[in-house]
Design a protein around this motif. Structure first.
Motif: not given
Length: 1822
Positions: A888-892, A894-897
């Protein structure tokens, strides 16, 4: 000397024999004058009595001593007579396999009927320049003597080769001409030598045939005069022929063949160009199948036809002329098959449809009806009328054959004329050497006109030979001032007068031919009536009236008169000739055009029955008259030259190799005048010795006091004592002359003296050996007695000691056995008690503990299992949670980037920051709640654990109580057990005593079994060890084989490398030699043209010594163009031959020009490809720069946004107007926020660093990009002047848009991308055009190859199958080699470009770093300039940079003073070694420093040209060549050492690394200087070889350290060249002094140690090769004493190597063949074991060399033995499996491949000073 002294017991004599001519025998008893018989014993052991004629008292001829047998010169024999000559020739021919022998001035050549390896080019080189007596007899020695006398005396020479058919005359003449062609050089005209040699296969084809005696018999005589110019170079030749055997064209005896050309035509009839001739096999034609032997073994007629055609082409006879020749020869073949039909006694006819006649007429271009008519009719003329009469069949056949013979004779003469025309030279002939190949004396069962002419010619030649021999003898005696007494010799002038004088045989024959009704019978009667009683040399056979006998010098010959008149007239039907003259065939008309003038009109011809026309018969010369006139011309020519004689002997009639028939040999020796030469020599003083030779040989016959300083007086005193009769010898000025037999007598005295000395030595040595043996035996007996007595005493004492020791041992052993038994029993009882008590106690304790412990273990195990299960589940849950959270953190993230890159995200970020803070506070509250719950859970867990602890402590106390109870019970057990054990002990005591014996027996059995088992174990272990060792041996053997294979592979690779290197170096030397020759020829051409027209002025060629190699080639081509123009302008004044030469040379130069232009184009294309690669790398760098700019923009935008977020966050935290108060310092939310802030600050700093790095890298890339651009040379970019983006003063609009200048950067990046795209488009267009160009060139190349292959295919179709395969293989090999060379060149080009680009990249990086450092330095200086105070400036000492400044144009002065006019001796002695090289390189560094490529190239090219010029002018001066080899190598090493390459910079000092070249990469010039060094090295080797060549043989072979006992044997008339006198003798010390001078000179010049070692190795190889070659060609040198001398000399050479520490240079290995040859001369040579030892020892010698040394081995003294033929055959059989070359001689011209290893210099360039003596004041040190 009295006969009784010579014919004593054991003397050997020769007896006449019917089969062997002469047989050897030995006297059984002494002969006394008056005896009528001699008691003799033959070699087979039979005893005979030889009767002596009392009237003449002639004793049988004495046999020479064995030491004189096998001499090179027959005149060296002491007894000169027929049996001695025959025996010497037999020993040399059969035993020594030597076919050549001198007989005074005559070379006797015996046909071996086997090809011998003694005619190679290296043999020619060995004989070239040598005196005739220095080497073994050879045809090359005679040729060299003729060539030398022609050059020295300026007198024409002749080589007269004679002998009967099959003796090898033609081969000898051919080898003589080949020798002249090899040792002389052409004087400008191309292929003169090849054309001279090419005449041989043509003349053999049309003039040689197979006879019963010879497969390649010359059926004509020829005299070839080879012309030479003033430089003694072949310029042409002229051939004269004599008496062609025309009858062979139409008749051959059984077993013979016609001329070779007919069979060659028939063998090549399948070729398409011969189809029109309608030929078949040789059996189809009458004139080629009469002998029934159409094939010669080992001869391929089709292949010989190819050689003949090739020779015709080489002589300039074109294909059309050749086909016309073959057409006439084919017509002769068809003419022989024309059949004549008989109608009556005087009428005949030929069928009009005769196929062969039709083909003949078609080929000859004549009407068939006329030819058929005149073949069967003849025209008769009378005074009033002319009428036609038919002839008989026999006359018609005779007429047909006469026509064929006439046509062939005319064709033969025409071909000879064409050959002479081709060999004729336009240059004036200065001198010539004639080679006469003429028939020898012939006698057959039926002798006719041909034999009469041949023997007549031999009579004339023999007369000339006798007069010449007599003249030489007279000159020798007068030269030595010896009283001359007239020697009676056979004069055959009466026999010659009988043949050629007025009213002689030829005169009467011509007279009879003029008679209308003359016949052979009437001529015979005239001979009888005129000559029978008036001339003693003429005789009549008893039983014949149609024959006569002539007593020739060789033998009497009976001639049959039949056919003499017809052959002398040589008539042919003139009407047949007239038919041929009206032919349409051009060549046929040329053959008969000479008959136009004498024939005239038909009315002038005479008839056969009427009176002959006197004018016609008088004008026509007979064959005999023509032959007599040509013979007189030949004799005039020979008398005007210096003759050299070669007498060829046919050893047998069976053509068996190395088999001598004594009867046939003696016949030929008598016929060729050899025995007459011997008789003339024997009549005077045949044996001749110089005083020094006589003293050296017979010094053993005098005492020490008799040896005076005056050698001449010493010899006189000795001879007066030894020979009382003074008429037996004479003293000349330089020689002593002996009568026949005196040398044998002296040899007998010498051998007797040596024999007595040997007996005395043997007596003394045997006495010494016997006494030494006796003393040794006595001493041994005493020693044995002493040792035996001592041994007996020691044995008695030892016995007493052993007896006493045995008693003591028995006592102690018995005591030890009893004590041991007691102790065993006691220890066994105690052990049993202990174990039993312990067992019972343990059993009770275990029973009590078992139940309690089982319960406890179960409880703890179950608890542990539950805990482990719990921990696993907990870990799995935590892991799963962490994975899910990470995902979930990676998805978040990527979304934040993604959101972070958008502008809206930053807008929302400020809005959501308060919400985030509130969420964080909520999270903190929740975490507090969780902490409280966890603390509650922890307290409950602690309570449960306390209860468990209490329960467990209670259980432990219960266990301790039970344990104490068990201990109390266990204390009562030992007493009970003791009672039980006591009772058991008493009960079992008796049982134990009973079982003792059984135990003893068992123990013994066990011990024996253990011993057996141990032995078995040892045996198995040994077997295992053996197996392991065998395995290891096998493995080691495999490893050894692998190592051997690897070593062999490496050796093969090294060998291939050395071969490739040597091949490259030879090609390089040939290329440089051709370049020099090209320049010389161009200069000579310029001089010739300029001298032809003095008023005409022409410009010099554009060649310049200072130009590069490319400019040299271009200059040479321009010079050729200019020379061609001047040739056109001066064509009227230049001579025609010179013009032809120049045209030929211009063609060659044009070819060179085209090849050089192609090389230039290739190099330019390579440079273009390199430039393209550099451009591609630049474009790649620009693309990377654009990517980095984009990345920098992204990072700067992210940095800016992070700054804004941080400011807003700080504001939100510090403002108090918000609804929620900020957390207090120290609280949890406050700490969390501070951690986030610090992490964000760290990330911000990292981004800043990345931005700074990217900016600096972009600045560097921009600087490099602008510098690499086209305008980079005009724009000097300084990185310190590039302002940073923060300092740029932009407009307010740009600043309001973006404070960091993103838009400006984006705009610049867009412009740069546009430029990049344009460059890429242009580059693609250029690449496309280059590809099109290359494709077009490849298409053209493929078209050319296709055309060439079509031509080769068309040519190969014309060739036979073998030649076709060979041609195709050659073509394929050349194609593959071209492809390989192209691939190698491409690889080398790619490597060079890679190295170049790497160096350029390093230089660019270094320059950028320098720019940055300068920028920093300038900024620091600008800061400190404001506060500068005045300081004192001190002058520092000058620091030189190792460069020499010079002006443009000073290169010529520099190289003139430094190279051209420099004297090496002064520079080498006074200054630093390699000083010129250092000065040139320092000037080169200056040109590199100022970045002037023109100066660099001009300086290096001028240096190369100057060095080449010095080597060319002074190449014979060893000191100059060594000096410039050292300096060239030093320049090469400097180019490598200061090139900047890391490989060569390893040994440099830091200061030397600073002096590396900065701007130019000179790897190509490294290759050029390497090639120049190799060229100079080869010139150095040539200089050393020229200096050492005259010293090697004299020092290594000829000089004898110990003279006298091992003196030289007697020699014949052909003495060795008067070598150097005693004061000037060349010894090994002289040779070593010369080698030391070479070594010291090279060391003084600073030549590399590796090159010195290679040069020394080459010197020793030359010494070995020259010495061994002369040893193999000089029979007198192959002796035991000479082997000893050679080994001593070689030892001195090895000591010289050891003194100079050169043992590892390979020079010793180079001497190995010579060492083994010397050992071969000294080793025992008798048994098969000796043969095997020789084979294992002689590894460096070839098989032919070993056999040659053994064959030539010659005893010098009587105590040595010759090598038997059986031993030589054994050696041959043992060496037959050797895989090696069959070369006999070592290649003296071989030069080992040289390598120039890199040798760095420790000399600092800044410390070098220029001496004033070099006159280089215009150079300035920097």
């Amino acid at each position: 000397m009295a006969a009784s002294e010579l014919y004593s017991k054991y003397a050997r004599v020769w007896l006449p024999d019917a089969e062997e001519v002469w047989k050897s025998a030995e006297l059984i008893k002494d002969y006394t004058p008056g005896d009528l018989t001699l008691s003799l014993q033959l070699e087979d052991g039979t005893t005979v009595e030889h009767k002596i004629d009392p009237r003449t008292n002639n004793l049988p001829p004495l046999r020479n001593p064995n030491i004189l047998v096998g001499e090179n010169d027959l005149t060296a024999l002491s007894y000169l007579h027929e049996p001695a000559v025959l025996h010497n020739l037999r020993v040399r021919f059969i035993d020594s396999k030597l076919i050549y022998t001198y007989c005074g001035i005559v070379l006797v050549a015996i046909n071996p009927y086997e090809s011998l390896p003694i005619y190679d080019t290296d043999i020619i080189n060995a004989y070239s320049g040598q005196n005739m007596g220095d080497m073994d007899p050879h045809i090359f020695a005679v040729a060299e003597e003729a060539y030398k006398q022609m050059a020295r005396n300026e007198r024409n020479q002749s080589i007269i080769v004679s002998g009967e058919s099959g003796a090898g005359k033609t081969v000898s003449a051919k080898y003589a001409m080949r020798y002249f062609a090899t040792v002389s050089c052409s004087s400008g005209e191309s292929n003169v030598e090849e054309r001279v040699l090419a005449s041989s296969p043509i003349m053999e084809a049309i003039g040689n045939a197979k006879t019963t005696r010879n497969d390649n018999s010359s059926r004509f005589g020829k005299y070839i005069a080879i012309g030479f110019d003033k430089k003694h170079c072949i310029i042409g030749a002229d051939m004269r022929t004599y008496l062609l055997e025309k009858s062979r064209v139409v008749y051959q005896a059984h077993g013979e063949r016609n001329y070779h050309i007919f069979y060659q035509l028939c063998a090549s009839s399948h070729l398409p160009e011969f189809k029109a001739f309608k030929l078949g096999c040789a059996d189809d034609f009458h004139c080629t199948n009469q002998g029934q032997s159409p094939v010669i073994d080992g001869v391929d007629d089709a292949k010989e036809m190819c050689n003949t055609r090739r020779a015709f082409s080489l002589l300039g006879i074109g294909e059309s002329d050749q086909m016309e020749i073959y057409q006439i020869l084919s017509a002769i073949l068809h003419l022989s098959n024309v059949e004549v039909k008989d109608h009556s006694a005087d009428r005949c006819s030929i069928s009009p449809d005769n196929s062969h006649l039709i083909v003949f007429c078609e080929l000859m271009g004549v009407p068939c009806e006329e030819m058929a008519h005149w073949l069967c009719h003849k025209k008769l003329k009378t005074t009033t009328e002319t009428y036609v009469k038919s002839v008989s069949k026999m006359n018609a056949v005779y007429g047909r054959d006469a026509l064929a013979k006439h046509i062939y004779a005319r064709l033969f003469s025409w071909i000879v004329g064409r050959i002479n025309h081709a060999l004729k030279s336009a240059v004036k002939q200065h001198s010539f050497i004639g080679v006469l190949d003429i028939y020898g004396f012939e006698t057959f069962d039926v002798n006719s006109f041909e034999q009469f002419c041949i023997n007549y010619a031999n009579e004339k030649l023999q007369q000339q030979f006798n007069l010449h021999v007599f003249k030489l003898e007279q000159e020798e005696y007068m030269k030595e001032e010896i009283p001359w007494t007239l020697i009676d010799f056979y004069d055959n002038q009466p026999c010659i007068n009988l043949i050629e004088a007025k009213l002689g045989i030829l005169d009467l024959l011509d007279e009879e031919c003029k008679m209308p009704k003359g016949s052979d019978d009437t001529w015979a009667q005239k001979l009888y009536n005129t000559l029978l009683k008036q001339n003693a040399h003429f005789d009549k056979p008893r039983l014949s009236n149609r024959a006569f006998i002539i007593h020739h010098f060789a033998d009497k010959v009976e001639y049959q008169c039949e056919g003499f008149l017809e052959k002398n007239k040589d008539t042919v039907n003139e009407e047949q000739i007239n038919v041929l003259k009206h032919s349409k065939f051009d060549l046929l008309l040329k053959l008969f055009e000479d008959d136009e003038k004498p024939t005239g009109s038909p009315s002038k011809r005479s008839s056969g029955t009427g009176r002959a026309g006197p004018s016609q018969r008088d004008n026509k010369k007979t064959v005999g008259l023509q032959f007599r006139q040509s013979l007189h011309l030949l004799m005039d020519t020979l008398n005007a030259t210096t003759p050299h004689y070669v007498r060829c002997i046919k050893p047998n009639d069976d053509k068996a190799p190395f088999t001598l028939d004594p009867v046939r040999a003696v016949q030929q020796l008598r016929a060729c005048g050899i025995l007459e030469t011997i008789r003339i020599s024997a009549a005077g003083f045949p044996s001749r010795w110089t005083y020094q030779e006589f003293f050296s040989r017979y010094r053993v016959l005098m005492k020490q006091k008799d040896a005076l300083p005056d050698r001449k007086q010493t010899c006189k005193n000795l001879l007066e004592k030894l020979i009382k009769d003074q008429e037996k010898y004479q003293f000349g000025k330089n020689k002593i002359f002996f009568r026949a037999g005196q040398v044998a007598y002296l040899e007998k005295l010498r051998s007797d003296k040596l024999r007595m000395a040997c007996v005395r030595i043997q007596k003394t040595i045997r006495c010494w050996l016997a006494r030494k043996k006796y003393l040794r035996m006595k001493e041994s007996a005493i020693t044995i007695q002493k040792h035996v007595r001592g041994h007996q005493a020691r044995r008695y004492v030892e016995f007493m000691r052993q007896t006493r020791a045995a008693v003591i041992i028995q006592r102690n052993v018995r005591m030890w056995a009893r004590r041991r038994r007691y102790q065993q029993q006691r220890s066994a009882a105690l052990t049993i008690q202990c174990f039993w008590r312990a067992y019972l106690a343990r059993k009770q304790y275990y029973k009590l503990m078992y139940e309690q412990k089982a319960v406890v273990i179960q409880r703890w195990v179950k608890g542990w299992l539950v805990k482990r299960h719990y921990r696993r589940i907990l870990a799995a849950v935590i892991l799963l949670q962490s994975c899910v959270r990470r995902m979930r953190a990676r998805k978040e993230l990527k979304k934040l980037k993604v959101d972070a890159r958008s502008v809206e995200h930053f807008k929302k970020l400020n809005v959501g920051m308060e919400n985030k803070i509130m969420q964080l506070q909520h999270k903190l509250i929740e975490q507090h709640k969780e902490n409280r719950e966890l603390s509650e859970k922890l307290s409950s867990v602690e309570k449960t654990q306390n209860t468990d602890r209490d329960r467990q402590s209670k259980e432990i106390e219960n266990l301790r109580r039970s344990e104490q109870e068990a201990r109390a019970k266990a204390e009562t057990l030992p007493s009970l057990l003791e009672q039980l054990s006591f009772l058991q002990h008493e009960l079992e005591q008796t049982r134990r005593e009973k079982e003792d014996l059984e135990e003893h027996t068992k123990a013994y059995k066990e011990q024996t079994q253990q011993v057996v088992d141990e032995l078995n174990m040892k045996n198995t272990s040994l077997n295992n060890n053996i197996d392991e060792l065998n395995k290891q041996i096998v493995e080691q053997a495999q490893q050894l084989t692998e190592i051997k294979t690897n070593v062999d592979n490496t050796k093969q690779l090294e060998k291939d490398l050395t071969e490739e290197r040597s091949r490259y170096q030879t090609l390089l030397s040939e290329h440089l030699h051709l370049e020099e020759r090209h320049r010389d020829l161009k200069e000579e051409m310029d001089l010739n043209i300029s001298s032809s027209k003095s008023t005409h002025k022409r410009t010099d060629s554009n060649y310049s010594s200072n130009s590069s190699e490319f400019s040299q080639s271009l200059g040479s081509t321009e010079g050729e163009d200019s020379s061609a123009q001047t040739e056109d302008e001066t064509q009227t004044t230049v001579d025609l031959p010179i013009l032809l030469k120049l045209q030929r040379r211009v063609k060659e130069l044009e070819q060179d020009k085209q090849s050089l232009l192609q090389q230039l184009d290739k190099r330019e294309e390579a440079q273009q490809e390199k430039a393209k690669e550099v451009e591609e790398q630049r474009t790649v760098g620009r693309a990377e720069l654009d990517l980095e700019t984009l990345k920098r923009h992204e990072l700067e935008s992210e940095n800016k946004k992070l700054k804004q977020d941080l400011n807003e966050l700080r504001k939100s935290l510090t403002t108090e107007s918000t609804d929620l108060m900020p957390p207090a310092p120290g609280s949890m939310p406050y700490d969390v926020l501070m951690e986030q802030l610090t992490s964000s600050n760290e990330e911000l700093e990292m981004r800043k660093e990345e931005v700074l790095l990217l900016r600096s890298h972009m600045v560097r890339q921009e600087a490099l990009k602008h510098r690499d651009s086209v305008l980079g040379e005009a724009v000097k970019l300084d990185l310190s002047e590039i302002p940073s983006f923060q300092d740029v003063d932009r407009s307010t609009d740009i600043h309001t848009l973006n404070e960091d200048g993103e838009l400006w950067l984006a705009y610049e990046g867009l412009k740069e991308t546009n430029r990049l795209l344009e460059c890429q488009m242009q580059e693609q267009d250029r690449v496309h055009s280059d590809k099109c160009r290359t494709l077009v060139e490849e298409v053209k190349k493929l078209k050319g190859e296709k055309e060439q292959q079509q031509k080769l295919l068309a040519q190969s179709l014309l060739l036979p199958e073998d030649a076709r395969i060979e041609a195709s293989l050659n073509h394929e090999i050349t194609r593959l080699t071209k492809e390989n060379l192209e691939l190698m060149e491409q690889g080398e080009k790619q490597d060079k470009t890679i190295r170049k680009l790497k160096k350029q990249l390093k230089l660019y990086m270094k320059k950028v770093e320098d720019f940055e450092a300068n920028a920093k330095r300038k900024s620091s200086v600008s800061v400190t300039n404001a506060s500068v105070r005045a300081v004192n400036i001190t002058r520092k000492e000058k620091e030189y940079r190792g460069m020499l400044e010079y002006r443009e144009g000073d290169e010529s002065w520099l190289l003139k003073n430094l190279v051209t006019d420099l004297k090496p001796r002064g520079v080498a002695v006074s200054f630093t070694p390699g000083l010129p090289a250092y000065i040139i390189f320092m000037c080169l560094r200056y040109a590199d420093n100022v970045n002037d490529d023109q100066r660099v190239s001009s300086l290096l090219n001028a240096t190369i040209s100057s060095i080449k010029g010095v080597i060319k002018r002074r190449g014979n001066d060893f000191e100059v060549v060594s000096f410039w080899l050292a300096n060239t190598c030093r320049i090469l090493h400097c180019l490598k050492q200061y090139s900047g390459d890391e490989v060569f910079m390893m040994h440099n000092t830091p200061k030397q690394n600073e002096h590396c070249l900065a701007n130019f990469e000179l790897s190509e010039y490294q290759q050029v200087f390497g090639d120049l060094a190799i060229q100079i090295y080869r010139q150095l080797i040539k200089c050393m070889e020229d200096i050492l060549q005259p010293l090697i043989v004299a020092s290594m072979l000829e000089h004898e350290t110990i003279q006298g006992v091992l003196g030289s044997k007697p020699t014949g008339l052909r003495k060795k060249s008067p070598s150097i006198t005693g004061e000037e003798a060349v010894t090994v010390e002289v040779l070593l002094q010369r080698l030391s001078l070479f070594h010291s000179t090279m060391s003084q010049h600073g030549l590399d140690a590796d090159l010195i070692k290679q040069a020394v190795k080459q010197q020793f190889y030359i010494i070995c090769a020259v010495t061994l070659n002369h040893l193999l060609l000089r029979k007198e040198m192959c002796s035991w004493s000479k082997g000893l001398q050679i080994r001593y000399n070689v030892w001195q050479l090895e000591e010289w190597l050891t003194e100079r520490e050169l043992t590892d240079c390979g020079a010793k290995e180079a001497l190995e063949p010579l060492i083994q040859a010397a050992q071969l001369l000294q080793i025992k040579k008798k048994t098969e074991a000796d043969a095997r030892a020789i084979c294992t020892m002689s590894t460096a010698l070839t098989t032919s060399q070993i056999l040659k040394v053994l064959t030539l081995y010659t005893p010098v003294i009587e105590f040595e033995e010759r090598v038997t033929t059986g031993f030589i055959e054994t050696i041959k059989n043992l060496l037959k499996d050797r895989g090696e070359s069959a070369a006999l001689m070592m290649d003296t011209k071989k030069i080992f491949s040289v390598t120039v290893p890199f040798t760095p210099s420790s000399v600092a360039l800044e410390t070098i000073q220029i001496p004033a003596s070099l006159k280089l004041s215009f150079l300035t040190r920097i």
